[in-house]
Design a protein around this motif. Structure first.
Motif, PDB file in Angstrom:
ATOM      1  N   LYS A 184       0.818  -1.217   0.000  1.00 56.84           N
ATOM      2  CA  LYS A 184       0.000   0.000   0.000  1.00 56.84           C
ATOM      3  C   LYS A 184       0.844   1.256   0.000  1.00 56.84           C
ATOM      4  O   LYS A 184       0.446   2.261  -0.565  1.00 56.84           O
ATOM      5  CB  LYS A 184      -0.934  -0.014   1.213  1.00 56.84           C
ATOM      6  CG  LYS A 184      -2.030  -1.029   1.009  1.00 56.84           C
ATOM      7  CD  LYS A 184      -3.237  -0.719   1.840  1.00 56.84           C
ATOM      8  CE  LYS A 184      -4.377  -1.632   1.469  1.00 56.84           C
ATOM      9  NZ  LYS A 184      -4.776  -2.497   2.566  1.00 56.84           N
ATOM     10  N   ILE A 185       2.005   1.218   0.682  1.00 62.15           N
ATOM     11  CA  ILE A 185       2.763   2.468   0.742  1.00 62.15           C
ATOM     12  C   ILE A 185       3.726   2.636  -0.415  1.00 62.15           C
ATOM     13  O   ILE A 185       4.136   3.733  -0.705  1.00 62.15           O
ATOM     14  CB  ILE A 185       3.505   2.659   2.091  1.00 62.15           C
ATOM     15  CG1 ILE A 185       4.447   1.513   2.385  1.00 62.15           C
ATOM     16  CG2 ILE A 185       2.543   2.873   3.204  1.00 62.15           C
ATOM     17  CD1 ILE A 185       5.166   1.685   3.688  1.00 62.15           C
ATOM     18  N   HIS A 186       4.062   1.542  -1.108  1.00 63.27           N
ATOM     19  CA  HIS A 186       5.051   1.682  -2.174  1.00 63.27           C
ATOM     20  C   HIS A 186       4.616   2.614  -3.313  1.00 63.27           C
ATOM     21  O   HIS A 186       5.404   3.426  -3.773  1.00 63.27           O
ATOM     22  CB  HIS A 186       5.495   0.329  -2.718  1.00 63.27           C
ATOM     23  CG  HIS A 186       6.767   0.421  -3.479  1.00 63.27           C
ATOM     24  ND1 HIS A 186       6.799   0.798  -4.800  1.00 63.27           N
ATOM     25  CD2 HIS A 186       8.051   0.247  -3.113  1.00 63.27           C
ATOM     26  CE1 HIS A 186       8.045   0.837  -5.199  1.00 63.27           C
ATOM     27  NE2 HIS A 186       8.831   0.514  -4.190  1.00 63.27           N
ATOM     28  N   PRO A 187       3.364   2.529  -3.770  1.00 63.52           N
ATOM     29  CA  PRO A 187       2.972   3.429  -4.865  1.00 63.52           C
ATOM     30  C   PRO A 187       3.140   4.905  -4.497  1.00 63.52           C
ATOM     31  O   PRO A 187       3.368   5.732  -5.375  1.00 63.52           O
ATOM     32  CB  PRO A 187       1.489   3.101  -5.074  1.00 63.52           C
ATOM     33  CG  PRO A 187       1.330   1.738  -4.553  1.00 63.52           C
ATOM     34  CD  PRO A 187       2.301   1.586  -3.428  1.00 63.52           C
ATOM     35  N   VAL A 188       3.017   5.237  -3.218  1.00 63.49           N
ATOM     36  CA  VAL A 188       3.120   6.644  -2.820  1.00 63.49           C
ATOM     37  C   VAL A 188       4.566   7.016  -2.489  1.00 63.49           C
ATOM     38  O   VAL A 188       5.117   7.947  -3.053  1.00 63.49           O
ATOM     39  CB  VAL A 188       2.222   6.925  -1.591  1.00 63.49           C
ATOM     40  CG1 VAL A 188       2.176   8.418  -1.325  1.00 63.49           C
ATOM     41  CG2 VAL A 188       0.832   6.367  -1.809  1.00 63.49           C
ATOM     42  N   HIS A 206      -0.238   8.079   6.071  1.00 65.34           N
ATOM     43  CA  HIS A 206      -1.649   7.751   6.287  1.00 65.34           C
ATOM     44  C   HIS A 206      -1.885   6.242   6.278  1.00 65.34           C
ATOM     45  O   HIS A 206      -2.532   5.685   7.153  1.00 65.34           O
ATOM     46  CB  HIS A 206      -2.512   8.419   5.225  1.00 65.34           C
ATOM     47  CG  HIS A 206      -3.923   7.920   5.203  1.00 65.34           C
ATOM     48  ND1 HIS A 206      -4.810   8.159   6.235  1.00 65.34           N
ATOM     49  CD2 HIS A 206      -4.588   7.156   4.303  1.00 65.34           C
ATOM     50  CE1 HIS A 206      -5.963   7.582   5.955  1.00 65.34           C
ATOM     51  NE2 HIS A 206      -5.856   6.961   4.789  1.00 65.34           N
ATOM     52  N   GLN A 207      -1.307   5.569   5.246  1.00 63.29           N
ATOM     53  CA  GLN A 207      -1.484   4.118   5.139  1.00 63.29           C
ATOM     54  C   GLN A 207      -0.905   3.391   6.340  1.00 63.29           C
ATOM     55  O   GLN A 207      -1.438   2.381   6.778  1.00 63.29           O
ATOM     56  CB  GLN A 207      -0.808   3.593   3.857  1.00 63.29           C
ATOM     57  CG  GLN A 207      -1.540   3.944   2.592  1.00 63.29           C
ATOM     58  CD  GLN A 207      -2.896   3.277   2.507  1.00 63.29           C
ATOM     59  OE1 GLN A 207      -3.203   2.359   3.261  1.00 63.29           O
ATOM     60  NE2 GLN A 207      -3.735   3.753   1.620  1.00 63.29           N
ATOM     61  N   VAL A 208       0.207   3.909   6.862  1.00 65.98           N
ATOM     62  CA  VAL A 208       0.821   3.257   8.014  1.00 65.98           C
ATOM     63  C   VAL A 208      -0.022   3.517   9.258  1.00 65.98           C
ATOM     64  O   VAL A 208      -0.287   2.610  10.043  1.00 65.98           O
ATOM     65  CB  VAL A 208       2.257   3.763   8.239  1.00 65.98           C
ATOM     66  CG1 VAL A 208       2.971   2.853   9.209  1.00 65.98           C
ATOM     67  CG2 VAL A 208       3.019   3.825   6.938  1.00 65.98           C
ATOM     68  N   ASN A 209      -0.455   4.785   9.410  1.00 61.73           N
ATOM     69  CA  ASN A 209      -1.256   5.139  10.583  1.00 61.73           C
ATOM     70  C   ASN A 209      -2.434   4.202  10.774  1.00 61.73           C
ATOM     71  O   ASN A 209      -2.711   3.761  11.883  1.00 61.73           O
ATOM     72  CB  ASN A 209      -1.806   6.569  10.438  1.00 61.73           C
ATOM     73  CG  ASN A 209      -0.735   7.599  10.658  1.00 61.73           C
ATOM     74  OD1 ASN A 209       0.316   7.289  11.217  1.00 61.73           O
ATOM     75  ND2 ASN A 209      -0.974   8.814  10.225  1.00 61.73           N
ATOM     76  N   ALA A 258     -13.023  -0.787   4.338  1.00 58.00           N
ATOM     77  CA  ALA A 258     -11.809  -0.578   5.134  1.00 58.00           C
ATOM     78  C   ALA A 258     -11.366   0.870   5.024  1.00 58.00           C
ATOM     79  O   ALA A 258     -10.923   1.471   6.008  1.00 58.00           O
ATOM     80  CB  ALA A 258     -10.702  -1.508   4.650  1.00 58.00           C
ATOM     81  N   LYS A 259     -11.524   1.445   3.832  1.00 55.95           N
ATOM     82  CA  LYS A 259     -11.101   2.828   3.614  1.00 55.95           C
ATOM     83  C   LYS A 259     -11.952   3.782   4.447  1.00 55.95           C
ATOM     84  O   LYS A 259     -11.430   4.695   5.095  1.00 55.95           O
ATOM     85  CB  LYS A 259     -11.246   3.155   2.125  1.00 55.95           C
ATOM     86  CG  LYS A 259     -10.288   4.219   1.661  1.00 55.95           C
ATOM     87  CD  LYS A 259     -10.430   4.425   0.158  1.00 55.95           C
ATOM     88  CE  LYS A 259      -9.694   5.668  -0.267  1.00 55.95           C
ATOM     89  NZ  LYS A 259      -9.910   5.952  -1.676  1.00 55.95           N
ATOM     90  N   ILE A 260     -13.273   3.553   4.428  1.00 56.57           N
ATOM     91  CA  ILE A 260     -14.170   4.438   5.187  1.00 56.57           C
ATOM     92  C   ILE A 260     -13.822   4.388   6.671  1.00 56.57           C
ATOM     93  O   ILE A 260     -13.624   5.414   7.323  1.00 56.57           O
ATOM     94  CB  ILE A 260     -15.650   4.023   4.967  1.00 56.57           C
ATOM     95  CG1 ILE A 260     -16.035   4.251   3.506  1.00 56.57           C
ATOM     96  CG2 ILE A 260     -16.570   4.806   5.891  1.00 56.57           C
ATOM     97  CD1 ILE A 260     -17.358   3.635   3.120  1.00 56.57           C
ATOM     98  N   ILE A 261     -13.718   3.172   7.194  1.00 57.16           N
ATOM     99  CA  ILE A 261     -13.461   3.027   8.629  1.00 57.16           C
ATOM    100  C   ILE A 261     -12.114   3.626   9.001  1.00 57.16           C
ATOM    101  O   ILE A 261     -11.974   4.312  10.013  1.00 57.16           O
ATOM    102  CB  ILE A 261     -13.494   1.533   9.041  1.00 57.16           C
ATOM    103  CG1 ILE A 261     -14.828   0.903   8.673  1.00 57.16           C
ATOM    104  CG2 ILE A 261     -13.218   1.366  10.533  1.00 57.16           C
ATOM    105  CD1 ILE A 261     -16.017   1.481   9.343  1.00 57.16           C
ATOM    106  N   SER A 262     -11.104   3.381   8.126  1.00 58.40           N
ATOM    107  CA  SER A 262      -9.782   3.869   8.504  1.00 58.40           C
ATOM    108  C   SER A 262      -9.700   5.382   8.413  1.00 58.40           C
ATOM    109  O   SER A 262      -8.989   6.019   9.177  1.00 58.40           O
ATOM    110  CB  SER A 262      -8.708   3.212   7.650  1.00 58.40           C
ATOM    111  OG  SER A 262      -9.048   3.285   6.308  1.00 58.40           O
TER     112      SER A 262
END
Lengths: 374, 385
Positions: free
Chosen positions: B49-53, B205-208, B348-352
């Protein structure tokens, strides 16, 4: 214990008896090796070998070879499944052979299924076959050995002798998607007359394509020394004399590398132009040298220079072959991206950057040991 | 003012049984609870998830995110200091007033419950793709949630004991990945800083959202022995988690080439799948079994917290029945939710994204109100004099 608890335990036993995801060995036909070829109509021909246990136990193990032609890998699998008595089980596969005609196009589509399926074995060995790969699998047996075992041992032996780099389907994937490093796969040759299979060398790839250029086993060994992959154990035999015409064996020396040390410095001459200074220090052990005389220091020095000279020539040839094929097996592109990204135009590697590199190799040799005699 | 005191008293009386539970947990157990609630489902797909960013600099994002989380934890720490013997569910009405407090409590319970749903769905999704292709989702959900309920229905002391033992699994989880270093190439993450500062910050954000779990200390803090209740355990726990996450991200980044990592959803599992030893094969299956324990502990602690919340609102002394009722309710919800790749990711996106409100937003506002109140009370006392 209360009655409800007892009831609960007994009832839950009914739930615990079954399992959805069981793969029974008796229902699966385990595939041990497979080959992919391109047939005349540009369709994929898959040949697989299954180990079967014959009814008469005295005959030992036997192989069953099945092949099918389809549009995609899964399509051929479906057709194969219709021909075998049981479920197609690819999880124990040990070797995958690709026909050279097919490897020339792009090998990723044929491997995609391996990467996607969680059950497929990623540690299986890969090889490219000069000609038709299915022919080798169709051998079934090679002098008492089952073909899949024979092929894996052949490739593994090449890896141990430092002729081939240690690779599997997974390691290839990493380099296939890496713009800064290429790879080579074992190139096998089949001689139908003698039913013999041998390693012809290392098939060079540019990106996902087989370039049709290859290194011979000796050249491949030198390539692995230059790339730093082989640090010891590589063996060579060189002709160092012309004098002895009758006893020609006296003209040769065999040695193995005890320690190999690579020093490389990459410098940029101008923007997007780079030169590589490649230094290789070898400590060798003489394994076979009928002429002896190594106690004579001047003589030993002469032998050393001869080895050095020939090796230098070989190294230059290897580098020019690699550049011709544009196959960056050394991973210099990675070095450029990692350490010299500022000098690269737009921080990106241009196409064919490897061809443009100016690579200078310099080899130093020291004779460290000569066995128990001089 | 009187009504608040009255409410306070009734809550205290109702919570009397639980008070015996409180003040029982030691420093090390506190650390292990924090670790276990932070490490969960997220660890598998974090690198992807974090690699693209953040590209090769993703590991810096993880360290940065560890610092951000530490800031959030500090807010929670100071908030919990204002009411040392009360859980969030007990003190929220005291700080924010009866109605707003009840709203806060209910929204927290909803947040915990939806997190439980998301974790279970993601867990199902991974197992379904990696091992159990045929097993119905609901069966896996029943197994994992019933097991969590079995543990979560006990007192926190028992739960904590399980947690402190299962930290071993987290350490094993890391040890198992070490052989993968045989294919490593440091050049994949060089040059450091290639992605630029903004992208590194964006990726946090993805890590948080993968190292959530610390917000549970809004509820769990009063259960820790007063003399052990030091800031250090929150610091040590968070550092431990951050180090493990950084290690995982770093390992996968140097093993896989940059483009490849974008294709693989669970790089850490994929990396282990390719390893082969003389006796062992398919190391990913070992990893998955160890990882299941980490997921289980996360589920347990969320389940316990939500059950505690509901029983506080319903003024019940015991949370055992509530726990099982929650699980049954969750199973029904999970059964009817869509389970394709996109809808799970959307949920998952909404909740996170909502999680920031619950981990930082509300605690910060509550802390602000509480300290303002204290300030006014001091002034009042001064003027009265």
């Amino acid at each position: 214990m209360t009655n409800t608890k007892v009831c609960f335990i007994i009832l839950s036993l009914f739930l615990l008896t079954g399992c959805w995801d069981q793969h029974l060995l008796k229902n699966t036909r385990l595939i041990y090796g497979m080959a992919f070829d391109l047939d005349a109509e540009n369709k994929i021909e898959e040949t697989i070998v299954i180990r079967s246990i014959p009814i008469n136990p005295d005959t030992g193990m036997a192989n069953e070879v099945v092949s099918a032609v389809g549009d995609t890998i899964n399509d051929t699998r479906k057709l194969i499944n219709e021909k075998i008595s049981g479920e197609y089980g690819g999880s124990k596969n040990q070797v995958v052979l690709l026909g050279s005609e097919l490897a020339k196009i792009d090998i990723y589509p044929f491997l995609d299924n391996f990467y996607r399926e969680p059950l497929s074995p990623l540690s299986a060995k890969l090889g490219v076959v000069q000609g038709k790969a299915g022919d080798i699998i169709s051998l079934k047996e090679k002098d008492q050995n089952l073909i899949a075992e024979y092929l894996t041992e052949l490739i593994r032996n090449g890896e141990e002798k430092r002729i081939l780099p240690i690779q599997s389907i997974q390691t290839i994937c990493t380099h296939m998607f890496d713009e800064g490093k290429d790879f080579g796969l074992p190139l096998l040759q089949f001689d139908p007359k003698n039913r013999a299979v041998e390693i012809q060398g290392l098939a060079l790839f540019d990106g996902k394509k087989y370039t049709e250029n290859f290194l011979t086993p000796d050249q491949s060994s030198i390539m692995m020394l230059l790339s730093g992959e082989a640090k010891s154990g590589t063996e060579f035999t060189y002709k160092v004399n012309e004098e002895n015409k009758e006893n020609w064996v006296y003209n040769y020396v065999s040695f193995q590398v005890l320690k190999a040390k690579v020093k490389k410095t990459i410098s940029s001459t101008s923007s997007n132009d780079f030169s590589v200074q490649l230094g290789l220090d070898l400590a060798i052990e003489i394994d076979e040298y009928p002429k002896d005389h190594l106690f004579d220091e001047a003589y030993a020095k002469e032998l050393k220079t001869k080895i050095k000279k020939q090796m230098g020539e070989d190294a230059e040839e290897v580098i020019s072959l690699l550049q011709e094929a544009n196959s960056d097996v050394f991973g210099y592109g990675r070095d450029l991206l990692a350490y010299h990204s500022k000098q690269l135009q737009g921080n990106k590697l241009e196409k064919g950057y490897f061809k443009k590199l100016d690579i200078q190799s310099k080899i130093e040799v020291t004779i460290e040991q000569a066995g128990v005699i001089y | 003012m009187q009504s608040i005191e009255l409410l306070n008293r009734t809550i205290q009386e109702n919570g009397m049984n639980k008070m015996s539970d409180k003040n029982k947990i030691t420093w090390w157990v506190g650390v292990s609870i924090l670790i276990q609630s932070q490490i969960g489902v997220g660890i598998l797909s974090l690198s992807n998830k974090i690699h693209p960013v953040a590209k090769g600099d993703g590991w810096i994002s993880v360290i940065l995110s560890g610092m951000i989380v530490q800031l959030f934890i500090t807010i929670i720490w100071y908030l919990m200091k204002t009411n040392p013997n009360k859980t969030l569910f007990e003190f929220a009405p005291l700080i924010a007033g009866k109605y707003l407090g009840a709203l806060i409590n209910i929204s927290y319970i909803f947040y915990f419950l939806s997190t439980l749903v998301v974790i279970t769905l993601l867990f199902n999704d991974v197992l379904k793709r990696w091992i159990f292709f045929e097993t119905p989702n609901i069966v896996i959900s029943i197994l994992i949630l019933m097991l969590s309920a079995y543990i979560a229905s006990e007192s926190l002391q028992i739960i904590a004991r399980f947690f402190s033992i299962s930290v071993i699994f987290v350490i094993l989880l890391i040890l198992i990945t070490i052989p993968a270093f045989s294919f490593f190439d440091i050049r994949y993450i060089l040059p450091v800083g290639q992605a630029g500062v903004t992208n590194i910050i964006k990726a946090t954000h993805q890590v948080n959202i993968s190292i959530l779990g610390f917000e549970l200390f809004l509820i769990l803090m009063p259960f820790i022995k007063i003399k052990n209740r030091k800031y250090s355990f929150l610091l040590v726990g968070n550092i431990f988690t951050t180090v493990i996450y950084t290690f995982v991200v770093f390992t996968t980044f140097v093993v896989f080439s940059p483009y490849e990592i974008k294709l693989i959803i669970e790089p850490i599992l994929y990396m282990l799948k390719a390893l082969q030893f003389k006796l062992l094969d398919r190391m990913d299956l070992f990893f998955l079994s160890l990882w299941s324990v980490s997921v289980l502990t996360t589920l347990v602690i969320y389940l316990y917290s939500s059950a505690l919340g509901i029983s506080t609102i319903l003024k019940k002394a015991k949370h055992k029945k509530v726990t099982y009722l929650i699980v049954i309710m969750l199973l029904i919800i999970i059964y009817f939710l869509p389970k394709d790749m996109n809808s799970i990711n959307l949920l998952a996106k909404i909740i996170s994204n909502l999680s920031y409100i619950f981990t930082a937003g509300i605690p910060f506002i509550l802390l602000l109100i509480a300290s303002l109140k204290r300030l006014f009370r001091k002034k009042e006392a001064l003027t009265n004099d």
